[in-house]
Motif scaffolding. Sequence first.
Motif, mmCIF file in Angstrom:
data_model
loop_
_atom_site.group_PDB
_atom_site.id
_atom_site.type_symbol
_atom_site.label_atom_id
_atom_site.label_comp_id
_atom_site.label_asym_id
_atom_site.label_seq_id
_atom_site.Cartn_x
_atom_site.Cartn_y
_atom_site.Cartn_z
ATOM 1 N N TYR A 21 -4.066 15.494 54.586
ATOM 2 C CA TYR A 21 -2.830 14.650 53.930
ATOM 3 C C TYR A 21 -2.556 13.656 54.997
ATOM 4 O O TYR A 21 -2.333 13.936 56.051
ATOM 5 C CB TYR A 21 -1.614 15.510 53.691
ATOM 6 C CG TYR A 21 -0.398 14.895 53.076
ATOM 7 C CD1 TYR A 21 -0.664 14.647 51.755
ATOM 8 C CD2 TYR A 21 0.573 14.552 53.971
ATOM 9 C CE1 TYR A 21 0.516 13.851 51.296
ATOM 10 C CE2 TYR A 21 1.757 13.912 53.391
ATOM 11 C CZ TYR A 21 1.732 13.531 51.993
ATOM 12 O OH TYR A 21 2.510 12.893 51.530
ATOM 13 N N GLY A 22 -1.988 12.475 54.413
ATOM 14 C CA GLY A 22 -1.424 11.482 55.344
ATOM 15 C C GLY A 22 -2.502 10.419 55.897
ATOM 16 O O GLY A 22 -2.204 9.516 56.587
ATOM 17 N N ASN A 23 -3.736 10.666 55.485
ATOM 18 C CA ASN A 23 -4.992 9.726 55.986
ATOM 19 C C ASN A 23 -4.410 8.373 55.389
ATOM 20 O O ASN A 23 -4.145 8.296 54.237
ATOM 21 C CB ASN A 23 -6.500 10.027 55.238
ATOM 22 C CG ASN A 23 -6.925 11.327 56.153
ATOM 23 O OD1 ASN A 23 -6.594 11.318 57.043
ATOM 24 N ND2 ASN A 23 -8.122 11.591 55.469
ATOM 25 N N PRO A 24 -4.275 7.419 56.118
ATOM 26 C CA PRO A 24 -3.774 6.095 55.934
ATOM 27 C C PRO A 24 -4.869 5.011 55.047
ATOM 28 O O PRO A 24 -6.227 5.121 55.451
ATOM 29 C CB PRO A 24 -3.680 5.276 57.160
ATOM 30 C CG PRO A 24 -4.736 5.969 58.029
ATOM 31 C CD PRO A 24 -4.975 7.207 57.435
ATOM 32 N N ASN A 25 -4.360 4.511 53.987
ATOM 33 C CA ASN A 25 -4.948 3.498 53.329
ATOM 34 C C ASN A 25 -5.245 2.380 54.202
ATOM 35 O O ASN A 25 -4.212 2.136 55.052
ATOM 36 C CB ASN A 25 -4.385 3.095 51.894
ATOM 37 C CG ASN A 25 -4.648 4.306 50.654
ATOM 38 O OD1 ASN A 25 -5.803 4.759 50.872
ATOM 39 N ND2 ASN A 25 -3.933 3.790 49.791
ATOM 40 N N PRO A 26 -6.153 1.302 53.921
ATOM 41 C CA PRO A 26 -6.461 0.121 54.612
ATOM 42 C C PRO A 26 -5.025 -0.788 54.253
ATOM 43 O O PRO A 26 -4.368 -0.556 53.261
ATOM 44 C CB PRO A 26 -7.524 -0.601 53.993
ATOM 45 C CG PRO A 26 -8.208 0.793 53.558
ATOM 46 C CD PRO A 26 -7.275 1.579 52.935
ATOM 47 N N LEU A 27 -4.791 -1.857 55.077
ATOM 48 C CA LEU A 27 -3.653 -2.733 55.026
ATOM 49 C C LEU A 27 -4.279 -3.845 54.578
ATOM 50 O O LEU A 27 -5.357 -4.347 55.035
ATOM 51 C CB LEU A 27 -2.872 -2.742 56.359
ATOM 52 C CG LEU A 27 -1.935 -1.625 56.794
ATOM 53 C CD1 LEU A 27 -1.521 -1.753 58.186
ATOM 54 C CD2 LEU A 27 -1.075 -1.045 55.791
ATOM 55 N N TYR A 28 -3.639 -4.538 53.554
ATOM 56 C CA TYR A 28 -4.032 -5.890 53.120
ATOM 57 C C TYR A 28 -4.207 -6.760 54.163
ATOM 58 O O TYR A 28 -2.703 -7.073 55.089
ATOM 59 C CB TYR A 28 -3.211 -6.574 51.897
ATOM 60 C CG TYR A 28 -3.856 -7.616 51.295
ATOM 61 C CD1 TYR A 28 -4.381 -7.212 49.921
ATOM 62 C CD2 TYR A 28 -3.963 -8.732 51.633
ATOM 63 C CE1 TYR A 28 -5.041 -8.320 49.490
ATOM 64 C CE2 TYR A 28 -4.559 -9.743 50.974
ATOM 65 C CZ TYR A 28 -5.033 -9.487 49.719
ATOM 66 O OH TYR A 28 -5.693 -10.739 49.121
ATOM 67 N N PRO A 29 -4.854 -7.640 54.860
ATOM 68 C CA PRO A 29 -4.842 -8.306 55.978
ATOM 69 C C PRO A 29 -3.537 -9.367 55.650
ATOM 70 O O PRO A 29 -3.763 -10.326 54.931
ATOM 71 C CB PRO A 29 -6.335 -9.019 56.045
ATOM 72 C CG PRO A 29 -7.045 -8.104 55.445
ATOM 73 C CD PRO A 29 -6.281 -7.697 54.200
ATOM 74 N N PRO A 30 -2.621 -9.445 56.442
ATOM 75 C CA PRO A 30 -1.316 -10.283 56.260
ATOM 76 C C PRO A 30 -1.922 -11.829 56.026
ATOM 77 O O PRO A 30 -1.398 -12.481 55.228
ATOM 78 C CB PRO A 30 -0.658 -10.059 57.405
ATOM 79 C CG PRO A 30 -1.024 -8.363 57.895
ATOM 80 C CD PRO A 30 -2.489 -8.562 57.535
ATOM 81 N N VAL A 31 -2.831 -12.283 57.005
ATOM 82 C CA VAL A 31 -3.154 -13.594 57.187
ATOM 83 C C VAL A 31 -3.830 -14.047 55.843
ATOM 84 O O VAL A 31 -4.013 -15.185 55.471
ATOM 85 C CB VAL A 31 -4.114 -13.888 58.159
ATOM 86 C CG1 VAL A 31 -3.410 -13.601 59.640
ATOM 87 C CG2 VAL A 31 -5.453 -13.099 58.271
ATOM 88 N N LEU A 32 -4.291 -13.228 54.745
ATOM 89 C CA LEU A 32 -5.014 -13.547 53.477
ATOM 90 C C LEU A 32 -4.013 -13.592 52.445
ATOM 91 O O LEU A 32 -4.430 -14.067 51.323
ATOM 92 C CB LEU A 32 -6.121 -12.621 53.288
ATOM 93 C CG LEU A 32 -7.184 -12.517 54.556
ATOM 94 C CD1 LEU A 32 -8.233 -11.420 54.113
ATOM 95 C CD2 LEU A 32 -7.862 -13.997 54.529
ATOM 96 N N LEU A 33 -2.800 -13.168 52.569
ATOM 97 C CA LEU A 33 -1.854 -12.896 51.506
ATOM 98 C C LEU A 33 -1.488 -14.430 50.949
ATOM 99 O O LEU A 33 -1.579 -14.389 49.672
ATOM 100 C CB LEU A 33 -0.554 -12.317 51.889
ATOM 101 C CG LEU A 33 -0.757 -10.835 51.902
ATOM 102 C CD1 LEU A 33 0.689 -10.434 52.781
ATOM 103 C CD2 LEU A 33 -0.804 -10.045 50.835
ATOM 104 N N ALA A 34 -1.441 -15.467 51.641
ATOM 105 C CA ALA A 34 -1.056 -16.711 51.175
ATOM 106 C C ALA A 34 -2.363 -17.294 50.264
ATOM 107 O O ALA A 34 -1.805 -18.256 49.754
ATOM 108 C CB ALA A 34 -0.668 -17.484 52.391
ATOM 109 N N GLN A 35 -3.518 -16.681 50.585
ATOM 110 C CA GLN A 35 -4.512 -17.537 49.792
ATOM 111 C C GLN A 35 -4.599 -16.942 48.316
ATOM 112 O O GLN A 35 -5.451 -17.470 47.541
ATOM 113 C CB GLN A 35 -5.887 -16.951 50.518
ATOM 114 C CG GLN A 35 -5.895 -17.651 51.874
ATOM 115 C CD GLN A 35 -7.492 -17.482 52.374
ATOM 116 O OE1 GLN A 35 -8.305 -17.258 51.908
ATOM 117 N NE2 GLN A 35 -7.308 -17.338 53.910
#
Length: 176
Positions: free
Chosen positions: A57-71
């Motif tokens: 329990y608690g294995n983390p999901n990947p994070l969306y790369p913040p630098v790609l959000l604006a694209q």
Amino acid sequence: MSLSLLAACATQPSPPEVEETGRSGQVGVRSIDKLMPASERMQLADNETFQMPLAEYGNPNPLYPPVLLAQRLPPQTICLRVAIGEDGKVMDSQPIDDAASGCPRPAQTDPRFVEAARNAVAQWRFDPAFRCVYPGARPIDEQGCVSGREEAVAVSLAFSFVFEQEDGKGSVRVGG
């Protein structure tokens, strides 16, 4: 010795899914192990059963790369083959290049998505997979390995991650 997934396993736990909303971008994840070629799957003797590794329990999901959000990119699917050691720790992960399974070629996606997925799975932990070897010709336990001998085994599992966002907000969609 590294062994791969058993094809005949009836139940298959996968890491818990985390569903959150927000502007940070979200990720869906699911196991795609049944798509692995039969030649890469573990073969069992008649007196053996197999227990899949259980995600902690608690294995983390990947994070969306913040630098790609604006694209405002369309959904990005990343598939990884994850090697899990006899101790339940992730030993390695590699992108899967198999269009038939819905996994795009890694060159078709931004490498930062692959990096985000690999960084997350490097932190994952599992209760180890094991082979249960029974003294007789056939397994006799309905559940567990009560009358057999457990042998921890290293396995490879395949996971699909879908990175997506919509209208500037992150959302989760389980991979296809």
